[in-house]
Design an enzyme around this catalytic site. Structure first.
Site, PDB file in Angstrom:
ATOM      1  N   THR A 145      27.721  -7.063  -2.708  1.00 16.81           N
ATOM      2  CA  THR A 145      29.048  -6.846  -2.585  1.00 16.81           C
ATOM      3  C   THR A 145      29.954  -7.474  -3.678  1.00 16.81           C
ATOM      4  O   THR A 145      30.092  -8.432  -3.950  1.00 16.81           O
ATOM      5  CB  THR A 145      29.408  -7.153  -1.341  1.00 16.81           C
ATOM      6  N   THR A 160      31.847 -10.974   1.591  1.00 19.82           N
ATOM      7  CA  THR A 160      30.466 -10.419   1.129  1.00 19.82           C
ATOM      8  C   THR A 160      29.409 -11.395   2.091  1.00 19.82           C
ATOM      9  O   THR A 160      29.640 -12.389   2.280  1.00 19.82           O
ATOM     10  CB  THR A 160      30.499 -11.029  -0.378  1.00 19.82           C
TER      11      THR A 160
HETATM   12  N1  GLY Z   1      27.962  -7.021   2.621  1.00 19.81           N
HETATM   13  C1  GLY Z   1      27.099  -6.064   2.302  1.00 19.81           C
HETATM   14  C2  GLY Z   1      26.107  -5.429   3.348  1.00 19.81           C
HETATM   15  O1  GLY Z   1      25.853  -5.980   4.114  1.00 19.81           O
HETATM   16  O2  GLY Z   1      26.081  -4.069   3.266  1.00 19.81           O
END
Ligand code: GLY
Length: 287
Positions: free
Chosen positions: A156, A207
């Site tokens: 992310t 994230t």
């Molecule tokens: N934070 C990214 C996901 O788990 O999709």
């Protein structure tokens, strides 16, 4: 105070990519900063910053996104503006060069907050956003990781900003997690979990493992700590400590409080991040 903070994903990085990833998050922060110093809105600043990292194959968002169990790209993104609480998010989209810009199209239309799959992709064409063949987003590295079932170097990308008028915004974009089932949405598509902005509370982008972040509404939980008197660094650290303690999940977060003070924290091996504020000279790059 005018401010922007950017992250390039919490995780474990390949040593050879470290410097290049930090240079990219600094460039993303500077791109967003240029919008702010030109008098632009915080929402335009965070989108400009995140779009830089979506275009960079070193990050798990846009070009360079990880692959689903079926070997295809499905991306999530969300944006929110703190003055009006308008928000837009997309989930499981492919063939769109900049999911964060597509999320803004949802916000601008104002009909839904979250749109997924093909109907969301169709909006890209209607709003004149760049599209591509889904395979064009797949890098050699993403294909290797998929074949080896290896986690990406960071999950992310995201940004938060406060503009000269005192308005806050947040944006987050991701390819998700390697080997996810098709149709799986992570926190980056979920307002309150991966992205939130409210001029009265603060702004944040998270994230890490989406399922844990969604269960804890991580960003909104961190902003609640700000509302209860924690400063931004403490709210960032405490929210991640709770995520680790309650759900055993390591993650990262960038926060701005309503004045533009920055909080950056991660409980993973690394998380490239950068910020710039009107009170300090130049861009600060963090591990
Ligand atoms: N934070 C990214 C996901 O788990 O999709």
């Amino acid at each position: 105070m005018t401010a922007i903070a950017v992250h390039g994903g919490a995780g474990a990085e390949a040593p050879g990519e470290r410097d290049a990833r930090r240079a990219s998050v600094a460039r993303a922060a500077e791109e967003g900063w240029a919008v702010l110093v030109a008098g632009g809105h915080a929402l335009d600043a965070v989108i400009a910053a995140v779009a830089v990292l979506e275009d960079d194959p070193l990050f798990n968002a846009g070009l360079g996104s990880v692959l689903t169990v079926d070997g295809v790209v499905e991306m999530d993104a969300s944006v929110m503006t703190g003055d009006t609480l308008e928000a837009g998010a997309v989930g499981a989209v492919t063939g769109v060069c900049s999911p964060v810009r597509l999320a803004r199209a949802i916000l601008v239309e104002g009909r839904e907050v979250l749109l997924v799959g093909e109907p969301a992709q169709q909006l890209a064409r209607r709003h004149g956003l760049a599209t591509c063949a889904p395979e064009a987003l797949i890098t050699e590295e993403a294909r290797r990781r998929w074949q080896e079932r290896r986690a990406p170097g960071g999950e992310t990308v995201g940004a938060v900003a406060r503009d000269a008028a005192g308005h806050l915004a947040a944006a987050t974009s991701t390819g998700g997690v390697t080997g996810k089932r098709r149709g799986r949405l992570g926190d980056s598509a979920v307002i309150g979990a991966g992205t939130y902005a409210d001029d009265a509370l603060g702004a944040g982008s998270a994230t890490g493992p989406g399922e844990a972040i969604i269960r804890l509404c991580l960003v909104r939980s961190a902003l609640d700590l700000l509302a209860r008197g924690a400063d931004a660094p403490r709210a960032a650290a405490e929210s991640l400590a709770t995520l680790q303690g309650r759900l055993g999940a390591a993650a990262g977060i960038v926060l701005l409080d309503p004045r533009g003070d920055v909080g950056v924290a991660h409980t993973t091996a690394s998380m490239p991040a950068a910020y710039r504020r009107s009170s300090t000279a130049g861009t600060v790059v963090l591990d």
